[in-house]
Write an enzyme that holds these catalytic residues in place. Structure first.
Site, PDB file in Angstrom:
ATOM      1  N   GLN A  91     -18.127  15.490   1.273  1.00 14.00           N
ATOM      2  CA  GLN A  91     -17.928  16.172   2.566  1.00 14.00           C
ATOM      3  C   GLN A  91     -18.065  17.684   2.454  1.00 14.00           C
ATOM      4  OE1 GLN A  91     -17.916  14.674   5.340  1.00 14.00           O
ATOM      5  NE2 GLN A  91     -17.576  12.588   4.645  1.00 14.00           N
TER       6      GLN A  91
ATOM      7  N   LYS B 168     -25.545  12.356   3.797  1.00 18.46           N
ATOM      8  CA  LYS B 168     -24.603  13.211   4.550  1.00 18.46           C
ATOM      9  C   LYS B 168     -25.110  14.658   4.593  1.00 18.46           C
ATOM     10  CE  LYS B 168     -20.610  10.500   3.028  1.00 18.46           C
ATOM     11  NZ  LYS B 168     -20.180   9.682   4.153  1.00 18.46           N
TER      12      LYS B 168
ATOM     13  N   ASP C  34     -15.329  15.133  -5.925  1.00 20.03           N
ATOM     14  CA  ASP C  34     -16.057  14.370  -4.913  1.00 20.03           C
ATOM     15  C   ASP C  34     -16.475  15.376  -3.838  1.00 20.03           C
ATOM     16  OD1 ASP C  34     -16.751  13.009  -2.626  1.00 20.03           O
ATOM     17  OD2 ASP C  34     -15.128  11.547  -2.736  1.00 20.03           O
TER      18      ASP C  34
ATOM     19  N   CYS D 213     -11.972   4.737   5.121  1.00 18.00           N
ATOM     20  CA  CYS D 213     -11.952   4.451   3.667  1.00 18.00           C
ATOM     21  C   CYS D 213     -10.878   5.262   2.947  1.00 18.00           C
ATOM     22  CB  CYS D 213     -13.306   4.702   3.024  1.00 18.00           C
ATOM     23  SG  CYS D 213     -14.581   3.634   3.656  1.00 18.00           S
TER      24      CYS D 213
ATOM     25  N   HIS E 133     -10.983   9.294  -0.872  1.00 17.54           N
ATOM     26  CA  HIS E 133     -11.793   8.194  -0.321  1.00 17.54           C
ATOM     27  C   HIS E 133     -11.728   7.037  -1.326  1.00 17.54           C
ATOM     28  CE1 HIS E 133     -15.586   6.124   0.761  1.00 17.54           C
ATOM     29  NE2 HIS E 133     -15.557   6.784   1.907  1.00 17.54           N
TER      30      HIS E 133
HETATM   31  N1  PLP Z   1     -16.222  10.455  -0.717  1.00 18.47           N
HETATM   32  C1  PLP Z   1     -16.007  10.949   0.501  1.00 18.47           C
HETATM   33  C2  PLP Z   1     -15.023  12.070   0.676  1.00 18.47           C
HETATM   34  C3  PLP Z   1     -16.687  10.422   1.602  1.00 18.47           C
HETATM   35  O1  PLP Z   1     -16.453  10.906   2.816  1.00 18.47           O
HETATM   36  C4  PLP Z   1     -17.592   9.356   1.391  1.00 18.47           C
HETATM   37  C5  PLP Z   1     -18.273   8.727   2.527  1.00 18.47           C
HETATM   38  O2  PLP Z   1     -17.829   8.773   3.654  1.00 18.47           O
HETATM   39  C6  PLP Z   1     -17.791   8.891   0.082  1.00 18.47           C
HETATM   40  C7  PLP Z   1     -17.096   9.464  -0.938  1.00 18.47           C
HETATM   41  C8  PLP Z   1     -18.749   7.786  -0.204  1.00 18.47           C
HETATM   42  O3  PLP Z   1     -20.065   8.211   0.055  1.00 18.47           O
HETATM   43  P1  PLP Z   1     -21.278   7.188  -0.003  1.00 18.47           P
HETATM   44  O4  PLP Z   1     -20.911   6.038   0.881  1.00 18.47           O
HETATM   45  O5  PLP Z   1     -22.429   7.982   0.517  1.00 18.47           O
HETATM   46  O6  PLP Z   1     -21.441   6.805  -1.426  1.00 18.47           O
END
Ligand code: PLP
Length: 408
Positions: free
Chosen positions: A205, A228, A202, A366, A125
């Protein structure tokens, strides 16, 4: 709850928003990877905090302040339990995964020098790319990218060949938000550690959908977002292995993170307070704690099994629609289905589905470098949460078939 006792009807009844309609249809919310809906108990816990215990934490001798501090620290302990951290002090509250990655890139970056290498993967992401890129540009660090195979797995052989004495950080997603792939973090972390690198995961998900055990995974840092995981927006957390967290320099500075301030020299508190400058999102942390208790009571294994079953059903039924192509077909997958329909732009597809009450996401999710690798600009993505049903899968598939017929 176990898989036998997992009752989606009972679970749905706890989410007030799921009763609403979209364009006159019952709403099928298939975008939990973007943000999950909130059960009533999370909404109530947040409201109850404001109604009965609101005060600033850490600073007062009076009872209300102590209650607020206890509620906030209790939430930290609940996050530690959710990730199986060894101690609540290994948990730092942040706004979400994005802020965690910025903090880690900034603070870990201070220990890097020109010629060092950071390993990312092609399925990250943007939140796990751009913060490292900014650090790399400033310091002269090289970013290397682990390739992704045609079916959406990491190429582990290439990864092993890329690891070397210059590798200082490996930062990888546990579950891909774009492909649904569950990465073998345990193996990745083991190899990274034997190369002497720090492992950042990260978990945005994974934390809502899988049982996460940071100790078993061997992650040094593990980040996720509250919104999430069925909690409020504006709150998230990351785990940091204690010895590393203690050494890490601060990110933001100001009140609450200092031991002593003078104009000549400031000293800082120990972790986790060193990373929580200013008044945090106290009510958000309380809501997040409630959400994680809800997940624990529901059972992470049962949640995973339910979501994977729905995703597999969706794949099976969508596969029959002419022109559907899936992205992310690796054997280890979570409840995310990314696809295109020949002749129908993903944005048109999402709009047509919306008109039938089905909420999915269309776009690059993203993950622009990933789609560049697959040679497409966007996909449609259905992502499942613990409250989704077989009927909602049917609504998705009927909507996709209808859109395909409209455009051909
Ligand atoms: N990393 C992953 C794999 C994500 O799916 C997301 C959000 O969709 C993020 C990071 C960023 O999360 P946040 O916008 O809650 O900071």
């Amino acid at each position: 709850m176990t898989t036998e006792t997992f009752d989606v009807g009972i679970l749905r009844a706890q989410f007030p928003i799921l009763d609403r309609t979209l364009h006159g249809y019952p709403m099928a919310y298939l975008d939990s990877a973007a943000t999950a809906q909130k059960p009533r108990r999370v909404i109530e816990a947040t409201r109850a905090f404001y109604e009965t215990s609101n005060a600033n934490i850490n600073r007062g001798a009076y009872k209300l302040c102590q209650e607020a501090t206890e509620a906030y620290e209790g939430a930290r302990a609940t996050v530690a339990a959710h990730l199986n951290a060894a101690h609540p002090n290994e948990i730092v509250f942040v706004r979400g995964t994005t802020e965690a990655m910025n903090l880690l890139a900034h603070s870990l970056g201070q220990g890097l020098g020109p010629g060092d290498e950071i390993l990312l993967t092609h399925m990250e992401h943007h939140a796990n790319i751009v913060p490292w890129q900014l650090v790399a540009e400033r310091i002269g660090v090289t970013i290397r990218v682990v390739p992704v195979t045609e079916d959406g797995r990491l190429n582990l052989e290439a990864y092993r060949n890329m690891l070397g004495p210059r590798t200082r950080i490996v930062s990888v997603t546990h579950v891909s938000n774009a492909l649904g792939t569950v990465n073998p973090v345990c193996e990745i972390a083991r190899d990274a550690r034997s190369a002497g690198a720090i492992v950042v995961v990260d978990g945005a998900q994974a934390a809502p959908h899988l049982k996460v055990d940071v100790q078993a995974l061997g992650a040094d840092f593990y980040a996720f977002s509250g919104h999430k995981t069925y909690g409020p927006t504006g709150i998230g957390a990351f785990y940091g292995q204690r010895a590393l967290l203690e050494e890490l320099p601060p990110y933001q500075s100001g009140g609450d993170m200092i031991a002593r301030v003078s104009f000549e020299k400031t000293t800082f508190k120990a972790a986790p307070q060193r990373f929580e400058a200013g008044t945090p999102n106290i009510a958000g942390a309380v809501g997040l704690g409630e959400a994680l208790r809800f997940l624990a009571e529901t059972g992470m294994d049962a949640i995973s099994a339910h979501e994977c079953e729905l995703a597999e059903l969706a794949r099976k039924k969508l596969a029959v629609v002419p022109g559907v192509r899936f992205y992310g077909t690796a054997p280890e997958r979570a409840g995310i289905v990314s696809f295109t329909v020949q002749g129908v732009h993903p944005h048109d597809l999402a709009t047509i589905l919306d008109r039938r009450g089905v909420a999915i996401r269309a776009g690059h999710h993203c993950c622009q470098p990933l789609w560049e690798r697959f040679g497409i600009p966007a996909t449609a993505r259905a992502s499942f949460g613990l409250y989704n049903t077989h009927q909602e899968v049917e609504a998705l598939v009927e909507g996709v078939s209808y859109a395909r017929e409209l455009f051909t």
